[in-house]
Design a protein around this motif. Structure first.
Motif, PDB file in Angstrom:
ATOM      1  N   ILE A  11       9.535  48.672  20.357  1.00 31.74           N
ATOM      2  CA  ILE A  11      10.743  49.497  20.214  1.00 31.74           C
ATOM      3  C   ILE A  11      10.758  50.585  21.276  1.00 31.74           C
ATOM      4  O   ILE A  11      11.776  50.829  21.937  1.00 31.74           O
ATOM      5  CB  ILE A  11      10.791  50.141  18.812  1.00 31.74           C
ATOM      6  CG1 ILE A  11      10.991  49.096  17.732  1.00 31.74           C
ATOM      7  CG2 ILE A  11      11.880  51.208  18.735  1.00 31.74           C
ATOM      8  CD1 ILE A  11      12.300  48.371  17.783  1.00 31.74           C
ATOM      9  N   PHE A  12       9.622  51.248  21.453  1.00 29.64           N
ATOM     10  CA  PHE A  12       9.541  52.356  22.414  1.00 29.64           C
ATOM     11  C   PHE A  12       9.872  51.869  23.823  1.00 29.64           C
ATOM     12  O   PHE A  12      10.652  52.493  24.547  1.00 29.64           O
ATOM     13  CB  PHE A  12       8.141  52.974  22.380  1.00 29.64           C
ATOM     14  CG  PHE A  12       7.998  54.182  23.259  1.00 29.64           C
ATOM     15  CD1 PHE A  12       8.320  55.434  22.772  1.00 29.64           C
ATOM     16  CD2 PHE A  12       7.544  54.065  24.565  1.00 29.64           C
ATOM     17  CE1 PHE A  12       8.202  56.560  23.581  1.00 29.64           C
ATOM     18  CE2 PHE A  12       7.426  55.175  25.380  1.00 29.64           C
ATOM     19  CZ  PHE A  12       7.749  56.430  24.888  1.00 29.64           C
ATOM     20  N   LEU A  13       9.279  50.753  24.216  1.00 29.59           N
ATOM     21  CA  LEU A  13       9.531  50.223  25.561  1.00 29.59           C
ATOM     22  C   LEU A  13      10.991  49.818  25.724  1.00 29.59           C
ATOM     23  O   LEU A  13      11.633  50.142  26.732  1.00 29.59           O
ATOM     24  CB  LEU A  13       8.623  49.022  25.818  1.00 29.59           C
ATOM     25  CG  LEU A  13       8.794  48.328  27.170  1.00 29.59           C
ATOM     26  CD1 LEU A  13       8.504  49.301  28.310  1.00 29.59           C
ATOM     27  CD2 LEU A  13       7.888  47.106  27.249  1.00 29.59           C
ATOM     28  N   SER A  14      11.534  49.137  24.730  1.00 20.62           N
ATOM     29  CA  SER A  14      12.916  48.665  24.810  1.00 20.62           C
ATOM     30  C   SER A  14      13.903  49.826  24.902  1.00 20.62           C
ATOM     31  O   SER A  14      14.820  49.819  25.732  1.00 20.62           O
ATOM     32  CB  SER A  14      13.235  47.807  23.579  1.00 20.62           C
ATOM     33  OG  SER A  14      14.566  47.348  23.600  1.00 20.62           O
ATOM     34  N   GLU A  15      13.716  50.841  24.060  1.00 22.21           N
ATOM     35  CA  GLU A  15      14.631  51.993  24.084  1.00 22.21           C
ATOM     36  C   GLU A  15      14.495  52.794  25.371  1.00 22.21           C
ATOM     37  O   GLU A  15      15.477  53.308  25.904  1.00 22.21           O
ATOM     38  CB  GLU A  15      14.361  52.906  22.884  1.00 22.21           C
ATOM     39  CG  GLU A  15      14.935  52.421  21.589  1.00 22.21           C
ATOM     40  CD  GLU A  15      16.457  52.493  21.541  1.00 22.21           C
ATOM     41  OE1 GLU A  15      17.035  53.601  21.551  1.00 22.21           O
ATOM     42  OE2 GLU A  15      17.079  51.410  21.485  1.00 22.21           O
ATOM     43  N   THR A  16      13.269  52.889  25.888  1.00 19.67           N
ATOM     44  CA  THR A  16      13.068  53.606  27.149  1.00 19.67           C
ATOM     45  C   THR A  16      13.799  52.903  28.284  1.00 19.67           C
ATOM     46  O   THR A  16      14.514  53.533  29.078  1.00 19.67           O
ATOM     47  CB  THR A  16      11.571  53.715  27.480  1.00 19.67           C
ATOM     48  OG1 THR A  16      10.894  54.424  26.434  1.00 19.67           O
ATOM     49  CG2 THR A  16      11.356  54.461  28.786  1.00 19.67           C
ATOM     50  N   VAL A  17      13.627  51.596  28.377  1.00 18.76           N
ATOM     51  CA  VAL A  17      14.283  50.821  29.437  1.00 18.76           C
ATOM     52  C   VAL A  17      15.800  50.896  29.298  1.00 18.76           C
ATOM     53  O   VAL A  17      16.522  51.129  30.286  1.00 18.76           O
ATOM     54  CB  VAL A  17      13.804  49.353  29.406  1.00 18.76           C
ATOM     55  CG1 VAL A  17      14.658  48.483  30.330  1.00 18.76           C
ATOM     56  CG2 VAL A  17      12.337  49.265  29.803  1.00 18.76           C
ATOM     57  N   GLY A  18      16.312  50.711  28.089  1.00 15.73           N
ATOM     58  CA  GLY A  18      17.754  50.731  27.882  1.00 15.73           C
ATOM     59  C   GLY A  18      18.382  52.077  28.185  1.00 15.73           C
ATOM     60  O   GLY A  18      19.441  52.153  28.821  1.00 15.73           O
ATOM     61  N   THR A  19      17.714  53.154  27.753  1.00 16.49           N
ATOM     62  CA  THR A  19      18.269  54.484  27.997  1.00 16.49           C
ATOM     63  C   THR A  19      18.173  54.859  29.466  1.00 16.49           C
ATOM     64  O   THR A  19      19.062  55.524  30.009  1.00 16.49           O
ATOM     65  CB  THR A  19      17.568  55.538  27.119  1.00 16.49           C
ATOM     66  OG1 THR A  19      17.543  55.094  25.765  1.00 16.49           O
ATOM     67  CG2 THR A  19      18.306  56.864  27.174  1.00 16.49           C
ATOM     68  N   ALA A  20      17.098  54.430  30.132  1.00 18.01           N
ATOM     69  CA  ALA A  20      16.995  54.668  31.575  1.00 18.01           C
ATOM     70  C   ALA A  20      18.123  53.956  32.319  1.00 18.01           C
ATOM     71  O   ALA A  20      18.741  54.519  33.239  1.00 18.01           O
ATOM     72  CB  ALA A  20      15.638  54.196  32.096  1.00 18.01           C
ATOM     73  N   MET A  21      18.434  52.716  31.921  1.00 16.24           N
ATOM     74  CA  MET A  21      19.540  51.981  32.544  1.00 16.24           C
ATOM     75  C   MET A  21      20.864  52.693  32.285  1.00 16.24           C
ATOM     76  O   MET A  21      21.707  52.830  33.187  1.00 16.24           O
ATOM     77  CB  MET A  21      19.585  50.564  31.997  1.00 16.24           C
ATOM     78  CG  MET A  21      20.674  49.695  32.620  1.00 16.24           C
ATOM     79  SD  MET A  21      20.414  49.387  34.373  1.00 16.24           S
ATOM     80  CE  MET A  21      18.985  48.279  34.287  1.00 16.24           C
ATOM     81  N   LEU A  22      21.061  53.154  31.049  1.00 13.06           N
ATOM     82  CA  LEU A  22      22.277  53.886  30.698  1.00 13.06           C
ATOM     83  C   LEU A  22      22.465  55.104  31.592  1.00 13.06           C
ATOM     84  O   LEU A  22      23.551  55.330  32.146  1.00 13.06           O
ATOM     85  CB  LEU A  22      22.183  54.326  29.233  1.00 13.06           C
ATOM     86  CG  LEU A  22      23.220  55.340  28.744  1.00 13.06           C
ATOM     87  CD1 LEU A  22      24.608  54.720  28.728  1.00 13.06           C
ATOM     88  CD2 LEU A  22      22.848  55.849  27.359  1.00 13.06           C
ATOM     89  N   LEU A  23      21.418  55.899  31.760  1.00 16.32           N
ATOM     90  CA  LEU A  23      21.537  57.134  32.542  1.00 16.32           C
ATOM     91  C   LEU A  23      21.588  56.877  34.034  1.00 16.32           C
ATOM     92  O   LEU A  23      22.247  57.620  34.773  1.00 16.32           O
ATOM     93  CB  LEU A  23      20.397  58.086  32.196  1.00 16.32           C
ATOM     94  CG  LEU A  23      20.698  59.111  31.098  1.00 16.32           C
ATOM     95  CD1 LEU A  23      21.830  60.053  31.528  1.00 16.32           C
ATOM     96  CD2 LEU A  23      21.078  58.438  29.788  1.00 16.32           C
ATOM     97  N   LEU A  24      20.913  55.831  34.494  1.00 16.51           N
ATOM     98  CA  LEU A  24      20.987  55.498  35.913  1.00 16.51           C
ATOM     99  C   LEU A  24      22.420  55.143  36.305  1.00 16.51           C
ATOM    100  O   LEU A  24      22.956  55.664  37.298  1.00 16.51           O
ATOM    101  CB  LEU A  24      20.048  54.334  36.236  1.00 16.51           C
ATOM    102  CG  LEU A  24      20.160  53.730  37.636  1.00 16.51           C
ATOM    103  CD1 LEU A  24      19.913  54.774  38.716  1.00 16.51           C
ATOM    104  CD2 LEU A  24      19.205  52.558  37.782  1.00 16.51           C
TER     105      LEU A  24
END
Length: 250
Positions: free
Chosen positions: A7-20
Motif C-alpha cells: 500500500i505504501f509503495l503504491s500510494e507513494t508512486v501514485g501521489t508522486a505521479m499526481l503531483l508531477l
C-alpha cells in the motif's frame, strides 16, 4: 504488514505521479518562457484532471486514494476495509497518510527539476510558489476554509458514490476516468476562490518542497495560509463520509 508495505509503495508512486503532472501543468502555464506560458485556467484544470487519471492508474494496488481526505472519508463512511485485505484501522490510515505526503514531496521536487531553468528565469516569487501550492484569490481564511470544505465534500462524496455504484455494476467499471472528470468539474466550477487544493497532501507536501528546494528568488512559502488547504479538505472528506451513510445507501 506485507499488505501495508505494498500500500505504501503504491500510494507513494501514485501521489508522486499526481503531483508531477499536476504541478507540471501549473509550471507550464505560469513560468517564463515555457511553451505553455499563459495557457490559462482551463489548461490547468484539464492538466490536473489528467494528472489524477494517471495517478489512479498507477496506484491500483492501494485503491488509489492519493489524498488524505479520501482516506478519512472512507473511514468516516463506516467502511471495514480500504480494499480487500486492508482493514480500516489506525495503522493503515497512517500508512496511507505517510505515503501520500512522501509522494507529494517527490512529485513536487521532480517538477522543480523538469522546470529548473524556467524557475530561474521567472522573477515573480508568487508564481513560483503557485507551482507548488494553492493560494486564495481573496485571502479571507474563514471563507477560504468554507470553499475547501465544500469542494472536498463534492470530491469525496462522489468518489464514494462511484465505489457503491460499481458494486452494482455501474459507472465505477470505467475506473480512473470518472474521477479525472470529477476533478476537472470541481476545478472549473469551485476552483476559483482558492485554487481547489481538495487534498492536504497535494498542498502541504509541495509547500514543504518549496521551502526546502534551492529555488532561485523563491520568497515565502506562505505558511500563514497553509492550514486552510489541510483542515478544509479533511473536514470536507469526513463530512462526505458521514453523509454517504444516509444519502448513498448500500
Amino acid at each position: 504488514m506485507d499488505n501495508l508495505g505494498s500500500i505504501f509503495l503504491s500510494e507513494t508512486v501514485g501521489t508522486a505521479m499526481l503531483l508531477l503532472l499536476g504541478g507540471g501543468v501549473v509550471a507550464n502555464v505560469l513560468l517564463t518562457k515555457s511553451k505553455g506560458f499563459n495557457g490559462g485556467w482551463l489548461l490547468i484544470n484539464f492538466g490536473w484532471g489528467l494528472a489524477v487519471y494517471a495517478g489512479v492508474i498507477v496506484s491500483y494496488n492501494s485503491g488509489a486514494h492519493l489524498n488524505p481526505a479520501v482516506t478519512v472519508g472512507l473511514w468516516a463512511s463506516g467502511a471495514d476495509e480500504f480494499m480487500p485485505g486492508v482493514a480500516v484501522n489506525a495503522l493503515s490510515i497512517l500508512t496511507y497518510f505517510a505515503a501520500q505526503m512522501l509522494g507529494a514531496v517527490i512529485g513536487a521536487a521532480l517538477v522543480f527539476l523538469a522546470y529548473k531553468k524556467h524557475f530561474d528565469e521567472t522573477e515573480d516569487a508568487g508564481l513560483k510558489l503557485a507551482v507548488f501550492s494553492t493560494g486564495p484569490g481573496i485571502k479571507a481564511y474563514g471563507w477560504n476554509l468554507v470553499t475547501e470544505i465544500i469542494a472536498t465534500f463534492v470530491l469525496v462524496f462522489v468518489v464514494i458514490g462511484f465505489g457503491r455504484n460499481g458494486e452494482a455494476g455501474g459507472l465505477a467499471a470505467l475506473g480512473a476516468l470518472p474521477v479525472a472528470l470529477l476533478v476537472l468539474a470541481i476545478g472549473a466550477s469551485l476552483g476559483g476562490p482558492t485554487g481547489y487544493a481538495i487534498n492536504p497532501a497535494r498542498d502541504l507536501g509541495p509547500r514543504i518542497a518549496h521551502a526546502l528546494l534551492p529555488i532561485k528568488g523563491k520568497g515565502s512559502s506562505d505558511w500563514s495560509y497553509a492550514w486552510v488547504p489541510v483542515v478544509g479538505p479533511l473536514v470536507g472528506g469526513a463530512l462526505a463520509g458521514v453523509a454517504s451513510t444516509a444519502l448513498l445507501p448500500l
